[in-house]
Design an enzyme around this catalytic site. Structure first.
Site, PDB file in Angstrom:
ATOM      1  N   MET C   1       0.821  -1.191   0.000  1.00 17.03           N
ATOM      2  CA  MET C   1       0.000   0.000   0.000  1.00 17.03           C
ATOM      3  C   MET C   1       0.865   1.256   0.000  1.00 17.03           C
ATOM      4  SD  MET C   1      -3.039  -0.577  -0.578  1.00 17.03           S
ATOM      5  CE  MET C   1      -4.627  -1.329  -0.292  1.00 17.03           C
ATOM      6  N   CYS C   2       1.572   1.591   1.041  1.00 15.97           N
ATOM      7  CA  CYS C   2       2.434   2.776   1.046  1.00 15.97           C
ATOM      8  C   CYS C   2       1.811   3.932   1.841  1.00 15.97           C
ATOM      9  CB  CYS C   2       2.744   3.322  -0.353  1.00 15.97           C
ATOM     10  SG  CYS C   2       3.184   2.073  -1.565  1.00 15.97           S
ATOM     11  N   ARG C   3       2.627   4.893   2.132  1.00 10.65           N
ATOM     12  CA  ARG C   3       2.244   6.180   2.722  1.00 10.65           C
ATOM     13  C   ARG C   3       2.974   7.257   1.944  1.00 10.65           C
ATOM     14  NH1 ARG C   3      -2.123   5.335   5.973  1.00 10.65           N
ATOM     15  NH2 ARG C   3      -2.404   4.347   3.942  1.00 10.65           N
ATOM     16  N   ASN C 115      -0.534   5.794  -3.466  1.00 11.39           N
ATOM     17  CA  ASN C 115      -0.778   4.875  -2.357  1.00 11.39           C
ATOM     18  C   ASN C 115      -2.032   4.097  -2.713  1.00 11.39           C
ATOM     19  OD1 ASN C 115      -2.606   5.674   0.653  1.00 11.39           O
ATOM     20  ND2 ASN C 115      -1.644   3.721   0.174  1.00 11.39           N
TER      21      ASN C 115
END
Lengths: 303, 303, 303, 303
Positions: C1-3, C115
């Site tokens: 996913m990521c930020r 994201n």
């Protein structure tokens, strides 16, 4: 451009290619002698088969230079294999140094590595990809010409009904190595047809090796009638022991001769022979090496 | 051995050292010309000061070669600084390539980098460490001779009551650059005394640079009467613009001349001058460069 | 996913996003709070503009986690910029951790980061690539869904005759940020049409930001009517100073308000507002932020 | 803190520890369950012995997280060994993530790895180093407490006249594993005496494993009477096959039981037993595991 070396024969430790010989592959990573640029410092890769343990080869890739990698030096001493491919990379300008671009490339039980380049690759890339089956289309994860050539090779394997399942591929059969050579040749011919149609006249240099664990095909080839292909040598003998030591106890089924193919001769042993320009070596664990000529289009003559 | 380059003057982009000149530091990372081995591929580091933003310098270290690092190339174009240190490393055999061994080394507001080696370093290392204050004893986090020399330099700063707090160090004063040079000289003299006592007769090569953001001291030195020290050059002129372009708008306080010191000349400009063997350059943003001779023990003569 | 987090406004040091706030992006790399998996350790990237120095943004990418990168921490303190994009990655299973897969992605003067994920990406990838101009076809160098979405965005820019030359792109005009938003929306709509046709019903989560140095468009979007999109917040105020310090002297032209958009709130400041689901933020250095609703197909409503 | 796992017994593939079990070491690198912080993403290391090929163990170290390393996953499937040590690191704050700080640490034929920390390490480091022979003084190349403890262990081996030559160390003798345990215990006692004298009252947590290829000693220990040591488990059985498959053909001399020691249980198999707090496991290829209590000073009781 790059340098590479490969081994097929009774199991030897990786270090017999990578670190022990006086002109080992690690030495070629910073002091190659048969190309104008001595440096091959844009990462490395080593693939090896342990058929008694697993059907797929191990792949160890790093983006740092081979010469300073302590893990490589350590692992090379402790691991033995009957089929090894090792490669040090010199990235062509504009091609990234990252893990996805390290050779050898693997698919199922197959490995491929390359020294050279596809002429005008950027111009043919889109058409090359369009020509692939969906499965082969998804093979490239990086941006090198080599990985795209590898996708064509996988496409040829799948079209031909070759068993890409690794368990199957290591089953020996009489035609095995020759079949590998035919698939590699067909892949090269497909790529060169696109270069001819869409390229900008730049020559292609294609020293390419493929393996499936018990068989190897490797060619020395270029399309420039006025240039020699990149250098390539074959060692073939009862025993390959660069440091004059015999570390490995042989098992009963570990007979057969040792075959080493290398961009540059690893040792001063007089048995190293230059591979003829535009030809394909066909190597099988339990047969003598064969050399097949290739025509201008990369096709095998007399095969 | 290694190659390095540094800049002091009106702000320039990092790329004016690292990528733009025809013989840029990146070029020197694979094609150095004034040492027998052209390769400096064991990582790199670049430190720069932005005194309007922060009192400590930025440090960007990588264990991969400079020539293939896209982040370095990108950052170099977009960052400008009045004081820059950049280094490409060739690790001595047995010395690891890892982040803790990349130059320049930093402590508070100070940076140090080195091209050369301390003769018989392994023999003196224990005694060198014993001679340090507790604070300086904890400076080395890696295993290079350079970082141990840096620990001695930090020890000298602390002994002399020098302000190691970065905020203080960048305050200009008339004696600043000379004081830096004295501390560097004293550090070298301490190390050479240990080499004389405990070494194995191997010579030391010590091209060493230190900076605090507005002042620089850098020496070209060796202990071998029959060898020249490693090469070192000074450029000094009203404007340093290797690519003939003027990118940076000057602020009113950005006067002063540009000074570049480099292991190899970055350009064909005839103003590059060889630094005399066994001497120390003393550079201040707002004064002409001075050259001080050093004696056999690394001491400044006439200072 | 990521930020991710981004900044537009009077120049601030990178550290005001990356390290200084109590819930900085580095903290989110190992302790994200608004997704079930707290870990975003598969490399990071930071892009920033320095329009007075160079028209293209700097890009600093690493495959190691953000939390342990000393260069990132050091550089962040010393570099200031009016337009910053920073991203910590959590690779989707099967997607490699390598440099070519790090966000933000750059083309000319543009940056994009993401994201979320494109639902059933592997199924649409071939058709997506087929739809691109030759120039955009060559944009992807890695294997992420995001970089393929970025190729569509570049395709949209080129089709629309947008100036992709960085020098041109940073020229402000009244329509600029809205035009960026339209291009991003059109890119998403193209991708979603392929997902609808070829996907396997998996939802898409598309928090995506694009920038050209003085303008930003960023959306919070998903296609699942029963799920919320990934979290996204906007900070908007006269001054953004997470640590309560004022480091930067303002120039006369450094007026305008500070805008920060972040996957998770960087501070406890009550001015952080949640971006509404399925909407696009349109940010310009010298105007108030606008929020435009998006329909199910990713199209801007009322724009 | 870190997590580790080790194996002694008939050869198994590395993947039986690293990737195959439901709670494999790779899973513990991002989802450890028996410590408050689930993350061990600061690099990893794996050491293994192949006594038929080479007397020193292989060491594969990387500064990237274990979970995303494709080389680790590939190598683990293809390499088998009778003695394996694998470690995922969580660096203590202020301790660098670099290659020199990865466990296990190696010297000759010995390996050591650690989960925990030496209380007040920075305060005792100088005195610890002063206590070492010149040979052991040069063991640390990085900055971890563990590597300094390892230097003490090497010092103990050398003082005791232990054969540090790898060829010798793998010769089995009846006292071997117990002798290893005594050396480890003596090393811990030396370090704890310095902590008692110079530390700041901080407790030490010392789950430490040493191996020489055919013998292992590993302790679960802390100095805090109110805290449990870090978790540690022993598996001991005729066959260790987490995935229920039997890949390896046994040789005649590959008898003996399988022993696995791990920070967290790799599988749900009920045979995993918690190692008692403050005790030392003594493992020999051809004998049943022994558990020896340790007193508050790290000394073996009844040994």
């Amino acid at each position: 451009m790059c340098r590479f070396t490969l081994y097929l024969g009774p199991p030897v430790r990786l270090s017999t290619l990578v670190t022990e010989p006086e002109h080992s592959l690690i030495r070629q990573s910073y002091q190659a002698e048969e190309r104008s640029e001595p440096l091959n410092g844009d990462g490395f890769g080593i693939g090896w088969y342990s058929p008694r343990l697993w059907s797929e080869p191990a792949l160890f890739h790093q983006i740092t230079p081979a010469w300073s990698n302590r893990s490589l030096q350590s692992i090379a001493k402790v691991v033995a294999s009957p089929c090894i491919m090792a490669h040090v990379r010199a990235a062509t300008p504009g091609s990234d140094v990252n893990l996805a671009n390290c050779h050898p490339f693997g698919y199922g039980g197959y490995l491929l590595m390359h020294n050279g380049h596809v002429g005008g690759f950027r111009r043919i890339r889109r058409r090359l990809l369009e020509s692939l089956s969906d499965e082969a289309f998804n093979v490239p994860r990086g941006s090198t010409d080599t990985e795209h050539l590898f996708a064509v090779f996988v496409d040829e394997l799948l079209r031909g009904g070759c068993p890409v399942d690794p368990g199957a591929s290591v089953e020996a059969d009489g035609q095995g190595a020759l079949e590998l050579a035919r698939r590699l040749s067909a892949s090269i011919t497909r790529v060169l047809a696109l270069v001819e149609e869409l390229g900008d006249g730049e020559s292609s240099f294609l020293n390419v090796a493929v393996a499936d664990g018990s068989r190897v095909a490797v060619c020395r080839f270029d399309t420039d009638p006025e240039e020699q292909p990149e250098s390539l040598y074959l060692f073939h003998g009862e025993m390959y022991e660069p440091a004059g030591r015999r570390f490995l106890e042989r098992r009963q089924d570990d007979d057969g001769e040792a075959m080493v193919v290398s961009s540059e001769r690893l040792t001063g042993d007089p048995r190293w022979m230059a591979v003829p320009p535009n030809s394909m070596l066909v190597l099988d664990r339990h047969a003598a090496p064969r050399v097949l000529p290739m025509d201008d289009l990369g096709r095998l003559v007399d095969a």
